[in-house]
Design an enzyme around this catalytic site. Structure first.
Site, mmCIF file in Angstrom:
data_model
loop_
_atom_site.group_PDB
_atom_site.id
_atom_site.type_symbol
_atom_site.label_atom_id
_atom_site.label_comp_id
_atom_site.label_asym_id
_atom_site.label_seq_id
_atom_site.Cartn_x
_atom_site.Cartn_y
_atom_site.Cartn_z
ATOM 1 C CG ASP A 238 -1.810 1.145 1.350
ATOM 2 O OD1 ASP A 238 -1.696 2.028 0.481
ATOM 3 O OD2 ASP A 238 -2.640 1.196 2.267
ATOM 4 C CB THR B 154 -0.560 6.684 -2.171
ATOM 5 O OG1 THR B 154 -1.126 5.401 -2.028
ATOM 6 C CG2 THR B 154 -1.028 7.561 -1.074
ATOM 7 C CB THR B 155 1.173 3.619 -5.988
ATOM 8 O OG1 THR B 155 1.027 3.008 -4.711
ATOM 9 C CG2 THR B 155 2.422 3.087 -6.627
ATOM 10 C CG ASP C 285 -6.535 2.063 1.467
ATOM 11 O OD1 ASP C 285 -6.760 2.928 2.325
ATOM 12 O OD2 ASP C 285 -5.417 1.868 0.978
#
Length: 520
Positions: free
Chosen positions: A59, A92-93, A395
């Site tokens: 994550d 995020t990534t 998430d």
């Protein structure tokens, strides 16, 4: 320059081209680290802290929070990405990859002498165009396929965080939890989903409890361990003898006087307990109903003993948040005094039982009639498995909540990025001047997402992109994404791969702004 060195002779000063190089290297470095954990085929990272604690995750948000980042530019990008997670719960990534790629593409033009300002103007125009494309791609939720699409959104989000088999299992739990706490015309409050961890058995035993699980049990050995058809009284009343707040003394002549005082001191607590017991008798005598008292303040041993004799299960020092959840799960009202108790202020649960695990006791309140608060009970053999499930569930819940609140979703699997790239290439022909180069850089930058998805699944990047763009050219405006299992182009809407609308929107906005800031 001289002014800075006068103020601080040790200061390092990086100007224009040099500063740009510093920014680029930071962004590229962070991008390289996070590249491999994008998508369902991403790899796990193992982080070991200074104290030797292990964290295994893919994550992006957890990685960026846990990594010690020294480089100023990299830490700026990391903060932007974690803010993205705080607001939308995902992406995020992708944020890190996009910022890194926008800078990389811009660098190609800047190194040939194009001014960064021109690139940024192009970026701004491209951003507006891309947001238009996003609106044309969104899939609205209809009542018929709402459950199906929400399940697909949760599965897409969870599939990038945990093992596919585990994601499959958590998907239904997450969707059911959000649908249970959802009330018409009110925002969804995810705090009403309690997350309880039990270090016990395997992660496959994680389950959704339509009720509440509390991490403490009855404090008296004679209290019943399992009750059925329970009335539940939640209260915030002290049932223990407390010393007076002012320093008071009592002078007595004989032992009898002292006895009287001790009795009088306890009397008002005993009266309260007696009122609760009478109320229980009024409700339960002659029926098969049982009675549970859950108190936010303390209950002392004498009161516990009185409850145990009457077959009442008494729990003390419940968390305040659990009091709210109990009222939502079982019905009833949390009482602040014992004077006017009647049937409307108690809730109902089908079964209340205690589960002992090692030294910890857990109390389950289940079979509520219409629970507006539920519990996800996460089980796992060790601490880091539990942490991993917890991050994934968080998430997943956010993804379903976003989809419900936006009332629409966007096709996933890199489809949006490919569609935006194709649209920008067409848009280029209508733009005059040097801003075209900025738009060109932006369009190429967007392709990093499908590229990396293909790369992580073990396919050749160039081949994947060529296939995708070929298909996108002939697909009559139907979004085309990459199938990570075969490396071919696919239609994500048919495969059930969806992303949240607001995640993409937030991502496009924040990435463009930050890339522009770092360029200038």
């Amino acid at each position: 320059m001289a002014a800075i060195s006068m103020l601080n002779p040790k200061a390092e000063v990086a100007r224009a081209a040099q500063a740009l190089a510093v920014n680029m290297s930071g962004a590229k470095g962070l991008q390289e680290v996070l590249k491999t954990n994008l998508g369902p085929k991403g790899t796990m990272k193992m982080l070991v802290s200074g104290a030797g604690d292990i964290k295994i995750t893919k994550d992006g948000n957890v990685l960026l929070h846990e990594m010690q980042i020294q480089h100023p530019t990299a830490s700026l990008i990391a903060r932007a990405s974690t803010a993205q997670d705080d607001i939308t719960g995902d992406g995020t990534t992708s944020t890190v990859l996009l910022i890194g790629e926008f800078l990389k593409q811009a660098d190609l033009y800047i190194s040939e002498g194009l001014h960064p300002r021109v690139v940024c103007e192009g970026f701004d125009k491209a951003k507006e165009k891309v947001l238009e494309v996003l609106d044309t791609l969104k899939v609205n939720l209809t009542d018929a396929d709402r459950k199906e699409i929400l399940t697909a959104v949760a599965k897409t989000s969870l599939g990038t965080k945990v093992h596919p088999a585990q994601a499959e299992m958590l998907t239904s739990i997450v969707v059911d939890a959000v649908m249970a706490i959802r009330a018409e015309n009110t925002p969804i409050d995810l705090h009403m989903v309690e997350m309880m961890e039990m270090q016990h058995r395997s992660e496959a035993d994680t389950q959704l409890v339509r009720g509440l699980v509390m991490d403490h049990g009855g404090r008296h050995p004679d209290m019943p361990k399992r009750l059925e058809n329970c009335y539940i009284l939640t209260m915030n009343v002290s049932l223990e003898y407390e010393k007076t707040e002012v320093n008071s003394g009592f002078f007595y002549k004989s032992a009898e006087d002292r006895e009287k005082l001790v009795v009088a001191e306890r009397k008002f607590i005993e009266d309260r307990v007696q009122k609760i017991i009478e109320f229980k008798k009024k409700l339960c005598d002659g029926t098969d109903k049982s009675f549970v008292v859950i108190n936010q303040k303390g209950i002392d041993p004498f009161s516990l003993d009185a409850f145990a004799k009457e077959g009442i299960l008494g729990l003390r020092r419940a968390k305040r948040r659990n009091m709210e959840r109990l009222a939502l799960a079982c019905g009833g009202v949390a009482m602040n005094s014992v004077d006017d108790l009647d049937e409307s202020c108690v809730g109902y649960a089908g079964v209340v039982y205690e589960h002992v695990l090692g030294e910890n006791k857990y109390t389950f309140v289940e079979e509520c009639k219409n629970p507006l608060s539920v519990t996800i009970l996460m089980k796992g053999p060790n601490k880091h498995t539990l942490n991993q499930i917890k991050d994934a569930v968080r998430d997943g819940l956010r993804a379903v909540k976003n989809a419900v609140e936006d009332d629409c979703v966007v096709p996933g699997a890199g489809a949006f990025e490919v569609a935006a790239h194709v649209a920008l290439k067409k848009y280029l022909e209508t733009v005059k001047g040097r801003a075209r180069l900025g738009i060109q850089a932006y369009a190429d930058g967007l392709l990093v997402i499908p590229k990396v998805l293909g790369q992580n699944a073990g396919y050749d990047t160039q081949e994947v992109i060529v296939k995708l763009l070929e298909e996108a050219g002939v697909s009559d405006n139907r979004p085309v994404g990459i199938d990570c299992d075969s490396g071919e182009a696919c239609l994500p809407t048919d495969q059930g791969i969806y992303d949240c609308y607001r995640v993409k929107k937030q991502m496009i906005n924040s990435c463009t702004v930050i890339a522009s800031n770092l360029l200038l």
